[in-house]
Enzyme design. Structure first.
Site, PDB file in Angstrom:
ATOM      1  N   LYS A  44      30.061-100.581  -1.096  1.00 17.74           N
ATOM      2  CA  LYS A  44      29.708 -99.249  -1.600  1.00 17.74           C
ATOM      3  C   LYS A  44      30.957 -98.363  -1.583  1.00 17.74           C
ATOM      4  O   LYS A  44      32.066 -98.877  -1.773  1.00 17.74           O
ATOM      5  CB  LYS A  44      28.523 -98.679  -0.821  1.00 17.74           C
ATOM      6  CG  LYS A  44      27.363 -99.703  -0.762  1.00 17.74           C
ATOM      7  CD  LYS A  44      26.078 -99.150  -0.303  1.00 17.74           C
ATOM      8  CE  LYS A  44      25.010-100.253  -0.354  1.00 17.74           C
ATOM      9  NZ  LYS A  44      23.688 -99.802  -0.003  1.00 17.74           N
ATOM     10  N   HIS A  69      22.278-101.297  -9.429  1.00 18.08           N
ATOM     11  CA  HIS A  69      21.976-101.031  -8.018  1.00 18.08           C
ATOM     12  C   HIS A  69      21.106 -99.776  -7.920  1.00 18.08           C
ATOM     13  O   HIS A  69      21.277 -98.828  -8.693  1.00 18.08           O
ATOM     14  CB  HIS A  69      23.278-100.841  -7.225  1.00 18.08           C
ATOM     15  CG  HIS A  69      23.043-100.850  -5.746  1.00 18.08           C
ATOM     16  ND1 HIS A  69      22.544 -99.753  -5.086  1.00 18.08           N
ATOM     17  CD2 HIS A  69      23.203-101.829  -4.818  1.00 18.08           C
ATOM     18  CE1 HIS A  69      22.402-100.063  -3.797  1.00 18.08           C
ATOM     19  NE2 HIS A  69      22.791-101.308  -3.608  1.00 18.08           N
TER      20      HIS A  69
HETATM   21  O1  LIG Z   1      23.931-103.602  -1.918  1.00 17.92           O
HETATM   22  C1  LIG Z   1      23.498-103.672  -0.771  1.00 17.92           C
HETATM   23  C2  LIG Z   1      22.242-103.092  -0.407  1.00 17.92           C
HETATM   24  O2  LIG Z   1      22.068-101.829  -0.955  1.00 17.92           O
HETATM   25  C3  LIG Z   1      21.849-103.195   1.029  1.00 17.92           C
HETATM   26  O3  LIG Z   1      22.496-102.241   1.830  1.00 17.92           O
HETATM   27  P1  LIG Z   1      22.258-102.280   3.419  1.00 17.92           P
HETATM   28  O4  LIG Z   1      22.531-103.707   3.843  1.00 17.92           O
HETATM   29  O5  LIG Z   1      23.240-101.310   3.986  1.00 17.92           O
HETATM   30  O6  LIG Z   1      20.840-101.911   3.639  1.00 17.92           O
END
Ligand SMILES: O=C[C@H](O)COP(=O)(O)O
Length: 254
Positions: A11, A95
């Site tokens: 992210k 996403h």
């Molecule tokens: O792209 C990944 C997902 O949005 C999962 O994120 P997370 O593992 O922080 O819940």
């Protein structure tokens, strides 16, 4: 036989220091792992080249988003062709954070899938229902519709470059994970929709995402239709990410 994939979506997190420490650490810890899992790192686009330089061929590398356009006067955008040019293997599309914060519709997501596949990259189409949709009993209808519309334009010779990631929105970054039974049930539904579309559904990997950690990955990956994970927060910690990769059973997924 389906591919087993664990992809880390950083992210909007990271720095040059993190790239240097994390990629080397992940690579070293993965060495010798022989359960057939393909590990992929999806950093912010600015760090793709550095990640690629450090990982070589040992890890797949991807971008988190691409433009729906091929090129031109679209300030701030990056194209699928540029990602391919930099040596990327993958692009995420759709996403839930893109859908939620940037207003991405199913139509836009479908156009982006088309661009990614035209560029020669592999695509991970992300789908998932909100808590409200789940509570209204609409989870399967919502996810099925996202899969069908997002992949509507895929041509017969492109399916081998398509992966679907099921990420219930209520499980992302919340510490709440779908039960492995709920994940299996939705993954089987996604495979049914793919089959209805004429896709080689038994060959298409379906990943689970949403608060996957080292301590819950094994139960999820043990399900027959869960072919891997799309990992957010836990992908920023080398030990945790590699433990998740190690949680994949060595047996074939098919
Ligand atoms: O792209 C990944 C997902 O949005 C999962 O994120 P997370 O593992 O922080 O819940």
């Amino acid at each position: 036989m389906r591919r087993k994939i664990v992809a880390g979506n950083w992210k909007m997190n990271g720095s040059q220091d993190l790239v240097r420490s994390l990629v080397g650490d992940v690579k070293a810890r993965l060495s010798g792992l022989d359960n057939g899992v393909e590990a992929v790192i999806i950093p912010p686009a600015l760090y793709v080249e550095s990640v690629k330089g450090l990982s070589g061929d040992s890890l797949g590398v991807g971008v988190q988003n691409v433009s729906q356009w091929a090129s031109g006067a679209f300030t701030g955008e990056i194209s699928a062709d540029m990602a391919k040019d930099l040596g990327c293997d993958w692009a995420l599309v759709g996403h839930s954070e893109r859908r939620q914060y940037f207003g991405e519709t199913d139509e836009l997501v479908s156009a982006k899938v088309g661009r990614v596949l035209q560029s020669g990259l592999q695509v991970v189409l992300c789908v998932g229902e909100t808590l409200e949709e789940r509570e209204r009993g609409e989870a399967k209808a919502v996810v099925s519709s996202q899969v069908a519309s997002g992949l509507a334009g895929v041509e017969a010779d492109q399916w081998s470059r398509v992966v679907v990631a099921y990420e219930p929105v209520w499980a992302i970054g919340t510490g709440k994970t779908a039960t492995s039974e709920d994940a299996q049930s939705m993954h089987a539904e996604i495979r049914r929709v793919l089959a209805d579309m004429g896709a080689p559904s038994e060959q298409i990997s379906v990943l689970y995402g949403g608060s996957v950690k080292a301590d819950n990955a094994a139960a999820l990956f043990a399900e027959p239709d869960v072919d891997g994970g799309l990992i957010g927060g836990a992908s920023l910690i080398a030990e945790e990410f590699v433990s998740i990769c190690r949680s994949m059973p060595a047996s074939a997924k098919d």
